[in-house]
Scaffold this motif. Structure first.
Motif, mmCIF file in Angstrom:
data_model
loop_
_atom_site.group_PDB
_atom_site.id
_atom_site.type_symbol
_atom_site.label_atom_id
_atom_site.label_comp_id
_atom_site.label_asym_id
_atom_site.label_seq_id
_atom_site.Cartn_x
_atom_site.Cartn_y
_atom_site.Cartn_z
ATOM 1 N N VAL A 286 0.866 -1.174 0.000
ATOM 2 C CA VAL A 286 0.000 0.000 0.000
ATOM 3 C C VAL A 286 0.908 1.232 0.000
ATOM 4 O O VAL A 286 1.884 1.283 0.762
ATOM 5 C CB VAL A 286 -0.923 -0.007 1.243
ATOM 6 N N PRO A 287 0.631 2.213 -0.849
ATOM 7 C CA PRO A 287 1.489 3.397 -0.903
ATOM 8 C C PRO A 287 1.663 4.062 0.467
ATOM 9 O O PRO A 287 0.704 4.249 1.210
ATOM 10 C CB PRO A 287 0.738 4.334 -1.861
ATOM 11 N N GLY A 288 2.915 4.372 0.780
ATOM 12 C CA GLY A 288 3.239 5.084 2.005
ATOM 13 C C GLY A 288 3.395 4.231 3.243
ATOM 14 O O GLY A 288 3.769 4.744 4.310
ATOM 15 N N VAL A 289 3.140 2.910 3.152
ATOM 16 C CA VAL A 289 3.160 2.063 4.343
ATOM 17 C C VAL A 289 4.554 1.961 4.960
ATOM 18 O O VAL A 289 4.700 2.016 6.182
ATOM 19 C CB VAL A 289 2.561 0.670 4.072
ATOM 20 N N PHE A 290 5.591 1.827 4.150
ATOM 21 C CA PHE A 290 6.939 1.671 4.707
ATOM 22 C C PHE A 290 7.385 2.933 5.444
ATOM 23 O O PHE A 290 7.903 2.864 6.556
ATOM 24 C CB PHE A 290 7.945 1.303 3.609
ATOM 25 N N GLU A 291 7.164 4.076 4.835
ATOM 26 C CA GLU A 291 7.570 5.334 5.458
ATOM 27 C C GLU A 291 6.800 5.581 6.756
ATOM 28 O O GLU A 291 7.377 5.960 7.781
ATOM 29 C CB GLU A 291 7.349 6.504 4.489
ATOM 30 N N ALA A 292 5.483 5.354 6.712
ATOM 31 C CA ALA A 292 4.649 5.601 7.898
ATOM 32 C C ALA A 292 5.018 4.663 9.037
ATOM 33 O O ALA A 292 5.187 5.104 10.179
ATOM 34 C CB ALA A 292 3.172 5.465 7.536
ATOM 35 N N LEU A 293 5.148 3.372 8.746
ATOM 36 C CA LEU A 293 5.463 2.425 9.815
ATOM 37 C C LEU A 293 6.863 2.630 10.375
ATOM 38 O O LEU A 293 7.093 2.448 11.575
ATOM 39 C CB LEU A 293 5.270 0.988 9.353
ATOM 40 N N THR A 294 7.806 3.033 9.536
ATOM 41 C CA THR A 294 9.152 3.323 10.024
ATOM 42 C C THR A 294 9.098 4.461 11.043
ATOM 43 O O THR A 294 9.676 4.362 12.134
ATOM 44 C CB THR A 294 10.090 3.688 8.854
ATOM 45 N N ALA A 295 8.389 5.532 10.708
ATOM 46 C CA ALA A 295 8.287 6.681 11.617
ATOM 47 C C ALA A 295 7.496 6.322 12.873
ATOM 48 O O ALA A 295 7.897 6.680 13.991
ATOM 49 C CB ALA A 295 7.633 7.860 10.893
ATOM 50 N N LEU A 296 6.392 5.600 12.730
ATOM 51 C CA LEU A 296 5.554 5.246 13.876
ATOM 52 C C LEU A 296 6.248 4.256 14.807
ATOM 53 O O LEU A 296 6.056 4.290 16.024
ATOM 54 C CB LEU A 296 4.221 4.677 13.400
ATOM 55 N N THR A 297 7.050 3.364 14.234
ATOM 56 C CA THR A 297 7.778 2.389 15.054
ATOM 57 C C THR A 297 8.809 3.101 15.916
ATOM 58 O O THR A 297 9.043 2.712 17.064
ATOM 59 C CB THR A 297 8.436 1.316 14.162
ATOM 60 N N ALA A 298 9.410 4.156 15.380
ATOM 61 C CA ALA A 298 10.371 4.937 16.162
ATOM 62 C C ALA A 298 9.648 5.749 17.240
ATOM 63 O O ALA A 298 10.039 5.748 18.395
ATOM 64 C CB ALA A 298 11.165 5.861 15.246
ATOM 65 N N GLU A 299 8.575 6.436 16.847
ATOM 66 C CA GLU A 299 7.820 7.258 17.778
ATOM 67 C C GLU A 299 6.434 7.487 17.194
ATOM 68 O O GLU A 299 6.319 7.740 16.007
ATOM 69 C CB GLU A 299 8.519 8.604 17.985
ATOM 70 N N PRO A 300 5.396 7.319 17.877
ATOM 71 C CA PRO A 300 5.259 7.234 19.323
ATOM 72 C C PRO A 300 5.191 5.808 19.879
ATOM 73 O O PRO A 300 5.053 5.624 21.086
ATOM 74 C CB PRO A 300 3.935 7.948 19.583
ATOM 75 N N PHE A 301 5.305 4.781 19.004
ATOM 76 C CA PHE A 301 5.096 3.415 19.490
ATOM 77 C C PHE A 301 6.375 2.726 19.960
ATOM 78 O O PHE A 301 6.312 1.633 20.523
ATOM 79 C CB PHE A 301 4.344 2.591 18.439
ATOM 80 N N ALA A 302 7.519 3.337 19.772
ATOM 81 C CA ALA A 302 8.795 2.887 20.341
ATOM 82 C C ALA A 302 9.021 1.373 20.239
ATOM 83 O O ALA A 302 9.293 0.709 21.214
ATOM 84 C CB ALA A 302 8.902 3.340 21.800
ATOM 85 N N GLY A 303 8.872 0.845 19.016
ATOM 86 C CA GLY A 303 9.110 -0.582 18.795
ATOM 87 C C GLY A 303 7.936 -1.475 19.131
ATOM 88 O O GLY A 303 8.007 -2.681 18.911
ATOM 89 N N ARG A 304 6.867 -0.912 19.659
ATOM 90 C CA ARG A 304 5.684 -1.706 20.033
ATOM 91 C C ARG A 304 4.676 -1.708 18.886
ATOM 92 O O ARG A 304 3.578 -1.159 18.996
ATOM 93 C CB ARG A 304 5.069 -1.158 21.322
ATOM 94 N N VAL A 305 5.072 -2.311 17.780
ATOM 95 C CA VAL A 305 4.205 -2.468 16.616
ATOM 96 C C VAL A 305 4.160 -3.952 16.286
ATOM 97 O O VAL A 305 5.201 -4.605 16.211
ATOM 98 C CB VAL A 305 4.709 -1.655 15.402
ATOM 99 N N HIS A 306 2.945 -4.482 16.122
ATOM 100 C CA HIS A 306 2.745 -5.907 15.838
ATOM 101 C C HIS A 306 1.893 -6.065 14.591
ATOM 102 O O HIS A 306 0.950 -5.302 14.380
ATOM 103 C CB HIS A 306 2.026 -6.585 17.008
ATOM 104 N N LEU A 307 2.218 -7.075 13.795
ATOM 105 C CA LEU A 307 1.370 -7.469 12.673
ATOM 106 C C LEU A 307 0.516 -8.625 13.158
ATOM 107 O O LEU A 307 1.041 -9.615 13.672
ATOM 108 C CB LEU A 307 2.214 -7.910 11.482
#
Length: 196
Positions: free
Chosen positions: A60-81
């Protein structure tokens, strides 16, 4: 129910952060795969991995950029598929993620990939992981996730999807990852000391 415009919060917004007995959960994001990370070719199949060339299924367009930023902050590595998949689709999903170097590109730990056999089984996984925010392309899945305070109905990963009809107040609708990233950031309280 009044129809919500895409990318807007419903009147009254979603519930505030979860407050368990004497503590709050840190913000933790759960994300579906089919229709959220990878584009679906239509609603006839649960994911487009059933085709003859699953590795060619586009992100999906933009998914890599968005998840990279969100994984750094504000979710600080707390991202699950968290994905509903049988053995074949789970294998195709793992292959797609490896082919696209997903975990290295986004910073999401590879161990944060979870499969369930039934859509309703996402609810206990989310409870066990302390998921506070969840993104799915199916409203019926989000309805099972009653313990998740922030639920997002994503419509940008499905070709020819009709506009969302009536959406319950507990769901926020969005169609793009850049818009979703903004909504997710806005929903996370700013810690004492502010964001850097």
């Amino acid at each position: 129910m009044a129809r919500q415009r895409v990318g807007q919060r419903r009147p009254g917004g979603q519930p505030g952060p979860y407050r368990g007995p004497g503590r709050s959960r840190p913000p933790t994001l759960g994300v579906d795969v089919g229709g959220v990370l990878v584009t679906l070719a239509g609603r006839d199949e649960d994911t487009s991995f059933f085709g003859g060339q699953p590795l060619r299924t586009p992100a999906v367009p933009g998914v890599f950029e968005a998840l990279t930023a969100l994984t750094a902050e504000p979710f600080a590595g707390r991202v699950h598929l968290v994905s509903k998949a049988g053995p074949k689709v789970a294998t195709n999903t793992r292959a797609w993620l490896a082919h696209h170097d997903f975990f290295a590109r986004t910073g999401i730990p590879a161990g944060n990939l979870h499969f369930v056999r039934e859509r309703r089984d996402k609810a206990p996984v989310c409870e066990r992981l302390g998921i506070t925010h969840f993104v799915d392309d199916r409203l019926d899945v989000l309805a099972y996730l009653e313990a998740v305070p922030h639920r997002y109905l994503f419509g940008g990963g499905i070709d020819d999807r009709p506009p969302a009809g009536d959406v319950p107040d507990w769901a926020t609708v969005t169609d793009t990852w850049p818009d979703l990233a903004v909504l997710l950031r806005e929903s996370v309280p700013i810690p004492a000391g502010g964001r850097s």
